[in-house]
Scaffold this active site. Structure first.
Site, PDB file in Angstrom:
ATOM      1  CE1 TYR A 119      21.913  61.892  50.369  1.00 30.64           C
ATOM      2  CE2 TYR A 119      23.984  62.146  49.175  1.00 30.64           C
ATOM      3  CZ  TYR A 119      22.607  61.993  49.169  1.00 30.64           C
ATOM      4  OH  TYR A 119      21.928  61.956  47.977  1.00 30.64           O
ATOM      5  CG  ASP A 154      29.730  56.377  51.478  1.00 23.80           C
ATOM      6  OD1 ASP A 154      30.480  56.541  50.494  1.00 23.80           O
ATOM      7  OD2 ASP A 154      28.551  56.786  51.511  1.00 23.80           O
ATOM      8  CE  LYS A 164      30.834  63.167  46.330  1.00 21.77           C
ATOM      9  NZ  LYS A 164      29.863  64.147  45.914  1.00 21.77           N
TER      10      LYS A 164
HETATM   11  N1  PMP Z   1      28.121  58.708  49.769  1.00 21.43           N
HETATM   12  C1  PMP Z   1      28.757  59.836  50.081  1.00 21.43           C
HETATM   13  C2  PMP Z   1      29.669  59.866  51.263  1.00 21.43           C
HETATM   14  C3  PMP Z   1      28.578  60.983  49.309  1.00 21.43           C
HETATM   15  O1  PMP Z   1      29.209  62.105  49.636  1.00 21.43           O
HETATM   16  C4  PMP Z   1      27.700  60.922  48.198  1.00 21.43           C
HETATM   17  C5  PMP Z   1      27.436  62.129  47.314  1.00 21.43           C
HETATM   18  N2  PMP Z   1      27.772  63.342  47.787  1.00 21.43           N
HETATM   19  C6  PMP Z   1      27.076  59.712  47.905  1.00 21.43           C
HETATM   20  C7  PMP Z   1      27.312  58.625  48.709  1.00 21.43           C
HETATM   21  C8  PMP Z   1      26.139  59.578  46.733  1.00 21.43           C
HETATM   22  O2  PMP Z   1      26.839  59.689  45.534  1.00 21.43           O
HETATM   23  P1  PMP Z   1      26.093  60.113  44.200  1.00 21.43           P
HETATM   24  O3  PMP Z   1      25.634  61.520  44.386  1.00 21.43           O
HETATM   25  O4  PMP Z   1      27.152  59.948  43.140  1.00 21.43           O
HETATM   26  O5  PMP Z   1      24.963  59.157  44.011  1.00 21.43           O
END
Ligand code: PMP
Length: 435
Positions: free
Chosen positions: A151, A246, A274
């Site tokens: 994701y 990511d 995060k």
């Molecule tokens: N990339 C990864 C690997 C994530 O875990 C997340 C959120 N869990 C995101 C992107 C998206 O981040 P956000 O919810 O702050 O938009």
């Protein structure tokens, strides 16, 4: 309140949830919070301190959600609260540069040296969206490679066979995403070096970027097999494509320097979120200067944000990273995670329950499965109904795991021996009753 309990829920959380449902789809601001993956009513949280949150009915819960990752120091650490109040007392946003941005960038670079030039944004989604735009601009190509069950936020281009809430809801994709938006997104199975090789052999000249969760966390924790990330690095280099790690979730969690430091593989671009915002909204992307200098106003690739680099958020992030830089602090959370993973495996074995607990640093996921989970197919084949029963038992015993079999459990420096012991004992009781 358990899954099979048919008595009306008279809790304050249930009352608040009924009201919230009038105003918000599913009563929530982000789908997984609605408990659709496990059934039952979400708890409304009124406060958090250290490893614990307190819900609207006064239940104190040992928390493994930790806001889905940011709270690596536990809830409301004093250093972060002080940084927020002190900075906010001078103003909350200026739409002008402030030194806080530079300070946080320096702190990030201390942990993740490959982020030589970076930009702050306000979410992980935005960081990914911007990194992909940059990769496409820099290469003059459109094709993006992502992996099944990874994701990367909810931007159109990466909302194809994603994990996280999408995994829980069983949506392979989302209506409203134009076919054209994902027609240049190729989805390959995670951990499968052969398909990566053949994808490059066939389409290499058209591939702008490979984006990957270097340790997956959004289908639950799935570790890369030896050689997988190396193959991504090798192929992208050979075909002049951009490798994007990511690390929105893995950053500062699987190792203080992220998965790239843990495995010694340097991506061209990294996305973060995060942890670097101390629980306030944040994202960042950065990496190779020759790429990052193509971002406006140095270069032609447009990307902007009214609240990007917000001083209060920056100050919170600086406070977190300062704390993490102190000797032994991060390791405490990692040791607690290992103890928890080992305790869960031990108690499941005693109860005769098949359980896999992949873990790294401060992240883990218990999969109810009799075989190692190495990709999305295996994650989905795990016993999710058993996870739901386990989840509700744990909640009844004062432990708050994530409300989905496909989410990562997060551990903080505030999770001490007492907390881990309590969790393992609760799990033993839960395993015995669901076995
Ligand atoms: N990339 C990864 C690997 C994530 O875990 C997340 C959120 N869990 C995101 C992107 C998206 O981040 P956000 O919810 O702050 O938009």
């Amino acid at each position: 309140m358990t899954l099979i309990d048919a008595t009306p829920d008279t809790s304050e959380s249930a009352r608040l949830y009924d009201v919230a449902r009038q105003y918000f789809p599913g009563g929530v601001s982000s789908p997984v919070r609605a408990f659709n993956g496990v059934g039952g009513t979400p708890r409304f949280i009124v406060s958090g301190k250290g490893a614990y949150v307190t819900d609207a009915d006064g239940n104190r819960l040992l928390d493994y959600v930790l806001a889905y990752g940011p709270h690596i120091l536990g809830h409301a650490p004093q250093v972060v609260l002080d940084a927020i109040t002190e900075t906010a007392s001078h103003g909350t946003s200026f739409g002008a540069p402030s030194e806080h941005e530079t300070e946080l960038a320096q702190a990030i670079q201390g942990f993740v040296p490959s982020m030589r030039v970076m930009r702050f944004v306000t979410s992980g989604t935005e960081a990914v969206m911007s990194a992909i735009r940059l990769a496409r601009a820099a290469t003059g190509r459109d094709l993006i490679v992502k992996f099944d069950g990874n994701y990367h936020g909810h931007a159109d281009a990466v909302l194809a066979r994603a994990g996280s809430g999408v995994a829980t809801l069983g949506l392979p994709d989302s209506p409203g995403v134009p076919a054209a938006a994902t027609s240049d997104t190729m989805v390959l199975p995670y951990n499968d070096v052969d398909t990566v090789r053949s994808a490059f052999a066939e389409h290499g000249q058209r591939i702008a970027a490979v984006i990957v969760e270097p340790i997956a966390g959004n289908m639950g924790v799935v570790l890369p097999v030896p050689g997988f990330l190396e193959a991504l690095r090798w192929q992208t280099t050979a075909y002049d494509a951009v490798l994007i790690f990511d690390e929105v979730m893995t950053g500062f969690r699987v190792h203080p320097g992220g998965a790239q430091t843990l495995f010694g593989i340097t991506p061209d671009l990294t996305t973060l979120g995060k942890v670097i915002g101390g629980g306030l909204p944040v994202g960042a992307y950065g990496g190779r200067p020759d790429l990052m200098r193509q971002i406006a106003p140095d270069g032609p690739v447009y990307q902007a944000g009214t609240l990007a680099g917000n001083p209060v958020v920056m100050a919170a992030g600086i406070a977190v990273l300062r704390e993490l830089a102190r000797p032994g602090v991060w390791q405490r959370a990692a040791d607690a995670t290992t103890a928890l993973a080992e305790g869960l495996v031990r108690e499941a074995a005693i109860a005769g329950i098949d359980l896999q607990v992949p873990h790294m640093g401060t992240m883990l996921t218990p999969f109810f499965s009799d075989r190692p989970v190495l990709d999305y197919t295996a994650a989905r084949a795990s016993h999710t109904r058993r996870y739901s029963a386990f989840f509700h038992m744990m909640l009844d015993l004062g432990v708050s795991p994530p409300p989905s079999a496909f989410e990562t459990w997060f551990v903080s420096t505030a999770h001490g021996e007492k907390e881990i012991d309590h969790t393992v004992r609760a799990a033993a009781q839960a395993f015995a009753s669901i076995g």
